[in-house]
Scaffold this motif. Sequence first.
Motif, short mmCIF file in Angstrom:
data_model
loop_
_atom_site.label_atom_id
_atom_site.label_comp_id
_atom_site.label_asym_id
_atom_site.label_seq_id
_atom_site.Cartn_x
_atom_site.Cartn_y
_atom_site.Cartn_z
N ALA A 236 55.18 9.85 16.90
CA ALA A 236 55.95 8.76 17.51
C ALA A 236 56.08 7.64 16.48
O ALA A 236 55.29 7.57 15.53
CB ALA A 236 55.21 8.26 18.75
N TRP A 237 57.09 6.80 16.65
CA TRP A 237 57.28 5.69 15.72
C TRP A 237 56.03 4.80 15.70
O TRP A 237 55.53 4.39 16.73
CB TRP A 237 58.52 4.88 16.10
CG TRP A 237 58.62 3.63 15.27
CD1 TRP A 237 58.52 2.36 15.70
CD2 TRP A 237 58.83 3.58 13.85
NE1 TRP A 237 58.65 1.49 14.64
CE2 TRP A 237 58.84 2.22 13.49
CE3 TRP A 237 59.00 4.55 12.85
CZ2 TRP A 237 59.00 1.80 12.18
CZ3 TRP A 237 59.16 4.12 11.54
CH2 TRP A 237 59.17 2.76 11.22
N ASP A 238 55.54 4.55 14.51
CA ASP A 238 54.33 3.75 14.36
C ASP A 238 54.60 2.75 13.23
O ASP A 238 54.59 3.11 12.06
CB ASP A 238 53.16 4.68 14.02
CG ASP A 238 51.87 3.93 13.77
OD1 ASP A 238 51.90 2.69 13.61
OD2 ASP A 238 50.80 4.59 13.73
N HIS A 239 54.87 1.52 13.62
CA HIS A 239 55.29 0.52 12.64
C HIS A 239 54.22 0.28 11.58
O HIS A 239 54.52 0.15 10.40
CB HIS A 239 55.66 -0.78 13.36
CG HIS A 239 56.46 -1.72 12.52
ND1 HIS A 239 56.29 -3.07 12.53
CD2 HIS A 239 57.43 -1.48 11.61
CE1 HIS A 239 57.12 -3.62 11.66
NE2 HIS A 239 57.84 -2.68 11.10
N GLU A 240 52.97 0.26 12.04
CA GLU A 240 51.87 0.02 11.09
C GLU A 240 51.80 1.12 10.04
O GLU A 240 51.59 0.87 8.85
CB GLU A 240 50.52 -0.10 11.82
CG GLU A 240 50.39 -1.35 12.67
CD GLU A 240 50.65 -2.62 11.86
OE1 GLU A 240 50.11 -2.73 10.76
OE2 GLU A 240 51.42 -3.49 12.34
N GLY A 245 53.03 2.72 4.27
CA GLY A 245 53.61 3.76 3.42
C GLY A 245 53.16 5.15 3.85
O GLY A 245 53.03 6.05 3.02
N LYS A 246 52.97 5.33 5.17
CA LYS A 246 52.47 6.63 5.64
C LYS A 246 53.41 7.30 6.63
O LYS A 246 53.05 8.30 7.26
CB LYS A 246 51.10 6.44 6.27
CG LYS A 246 50.06 5.95 5.27
CD LYS A 246 48.65 6.09 5.77
CE LYS A 246 47.59 5.70 4.77
NZ LYS A 246 48.00 5.34 3.43
N VAL A 269 66.08 -5.36 8.71
CA VAL A 269 65.64 -6.59 9.39
C VAL A 269 64.49 -6.29 10.35
O VAL A 269 63.47 -6.99 10.36
CB VAL A 269 66.83 -7.21 10.16
CG1 VAL A 269 66.35 -8.31 11.10
CG2 VAL A 269 67.86 -7.76 9.18
N ASP A 270 64.63 -5.24 11.14
CA ASP A 270 63.67 -4.99 12.21
C ASP A 270 62.38 -4.32 11.75
O ASP A 270 61.33 -4.50 12.36
CB ASP A 270 64.31 -4.12 13.30
CG ASP A 270 65.49 -4.83 13.96
OD1 ASP A 270 65.45 -6.07 14.04
OD2 ASP A 270 66.45 -4.14 14.36
N MET A 271 62.47 -3.49 10.73
CA MET A 271 61.29 -2.70 10.35
C MET A 271 60.69 -3.12 9.02
O MET A 271 59.47 -3.14 8.87
CB MET A 271 61.68 -1.23 10.20
CG MET A 271 62.14 -0.58 11.46
SD MET A 271 62.70 1.09 11.00
CE MET A 271 63.04 1.75 12.60
N ALA A 272 61.53 -3.38 8.03
CA ALA A 272 61.00 -3.61 6.67
C ALA A 272 60.15 -4.88 6.66
O ALA A 272 60.42 -5.83 7.39
CB ALA A 272 62.15 -3.72 5.68
N PRO A 273 59.11 -4.88 5.83
CA PRO A 273 58.18 -6.01 5.83
C PRO A 273 58.70 -7.23 5.08
O PRO A 273 59.45 -7.09 4.10
CB PRO A 273 56.96 -5.44 5.10
CG PRO A 273 57.52 -4.39 4.20
CD PRO A 273 58.72 -3.82 4.90
#
Length: 534
Positions: A236-240, A245-246, A269-273
């Motif tokens: 599942a999508w895991d932002h952390e 980088g995993k 915008v929404d995901m990149a740090p």
Amino acid sequence: MSYAPETRRRRTFAIISHPDAGKTTLTEKLLLFSGAIQIAGAVKGRKASRHATSDWMEIEKQRGISVASSVMQMLYREHVINLLDTPGHKDFSEDTYRVLTAVDSALMVIDAANGVEAQTRRLIEVCRQRDTPIITFVNKMDREVRDPLDIMDEVERELGMPCCPMTWPVGQGKSFGGIINLRTKTMTVFESGSERRPQDFEAIPLSDEATLRARFGAEFDAALESMELAVGASPAWDHEAFLAGKLTPVFFGSGVNNFGVMEVLDALVDMAPPPGPRVSTLEVNKQPVVKTIQPEDEGFAGVVFKVQANMDANHRDRIAFVRVASGKYTPGMKLKVQRTSKELRPTSVVTFMSQRREAVEEAYAGDIIGFTTHGGVQLGDTITDGANLQFTGLPFFAPEMFMTVVLKNPLRTKQLQQGLAQLGEEGAIQVFKPDAGGNMLLGAVGQLQFEVVQHRLKAEYDADVRLEGCQYTGARWITADNAADLRAFTDAYPLRLAHDAADTLAYLCTSPYDVRLAQERFPKIHFHPLREHA
Ligand code: G4P
């Protein structure tokens, strides 16, 4: 006032791909849809005009490769997005590596027909070493390409991390119907052409299955089936996990048709740090003093990750590209170069607004600014408004090939020396001066670097040189814990020693056994294959 609101809205990323995968096209569309440029064709147009105005870029034109990398800034959804292009040719991997030290994430473009290609693989390695988060864009879905499951599988294998599909294609090539957005559960319908704006594409909710089936028939059912398989096989999508980088989010589309591009812009915008902390390691009385600098810290600090000769052949000045690490840059600010403790007096300071260079009004962590100077700045230099800091991590690799430089007209010695010093500082090539005297040595990681340097020496410094092969096949930078050990070593190898552009001692080898033998003889000497910062 805290700088945090400014740094939090910054996104600084590099775009990486194998040549021809569609990097230039995608860059242009990102600029177009963020409003940074008004007309399509502008990026390619810029490429062309650069050829026209800059002599040494002839090489680039002839070979159809990108020698230099560039920076573009855009504003989208209240965010400042800094895009750094990377040279695609493998001979310039060192330059690319340095660009990747200046970003917080990477956008990888792959050609859906070719999958992950050689040059992308090398760039991925670099990102992996730094745990740089990677967003994947699978381009050219309007062509007859590979099965998307197959591509996902390959990306997973090559990246060594799981993929998480964000959009999923319905059909491909002639029967490319569009993409399903897994988050919004809608299908965006594909239409070819480069005039359409992203918001003009028709969107149909997935719940309206009857309509989708009627319009896309078997392609739609096949897409649902493969999408289910892909989702079932991915985490599942895991932002952390992405930030570490995993895990890589995967998007499908067709850059040239403006399709699937908006999703990537939104992902940035929404995901990149936003910019993160950077570590400074300064030697004080031979002891490293380690300090973590936060992007919102008050003092201005930045690091030079690239130096480039000014494109205008009439001026000898160079642009030092600085990635801001903390604080705020304002015009007229007093700045110093840590290495020399000298004040930096640029003739101009610019920001890179897509097509134009503009005087910087303010810049925060994450931004890239260009200082035009006549010298005094080198790759890896840390620049601050006063604090003593030295950022590390900008790598120089030990060259794998060497040539000696023979000047055709000895009266041009001064020009040659000046040219070599400047090109060495730029990182275009590594220059070694043998301690025992004799011709200067050029060290490179890729063959093409020699050709570029030979060409530039003639075009920019009027120094016509011949490059001749020599016996050296490698080098190691040398350090020792005490002066006596170092002296014993240098006494033993007087003919094998040289100093590079940063005046660092190096040992030149003629075979891999050389280093091993020397190491066995002098166990207290450190042989470094990599040198960090100048
Ligand atoms: P690069 O910077 O990664 O080297 O690639 P670039 O964008 O220059 O694209 C390489 C070629 O691929 C270009 O064609 C470009 O038009 C094409 N291309 C890019 N995206 C897509 C896509 O989504 N679908 C298809 N079918 N083609 C795409 P070219 O013929 O080399 O140049 P041009 O004459 O079209 O400009």
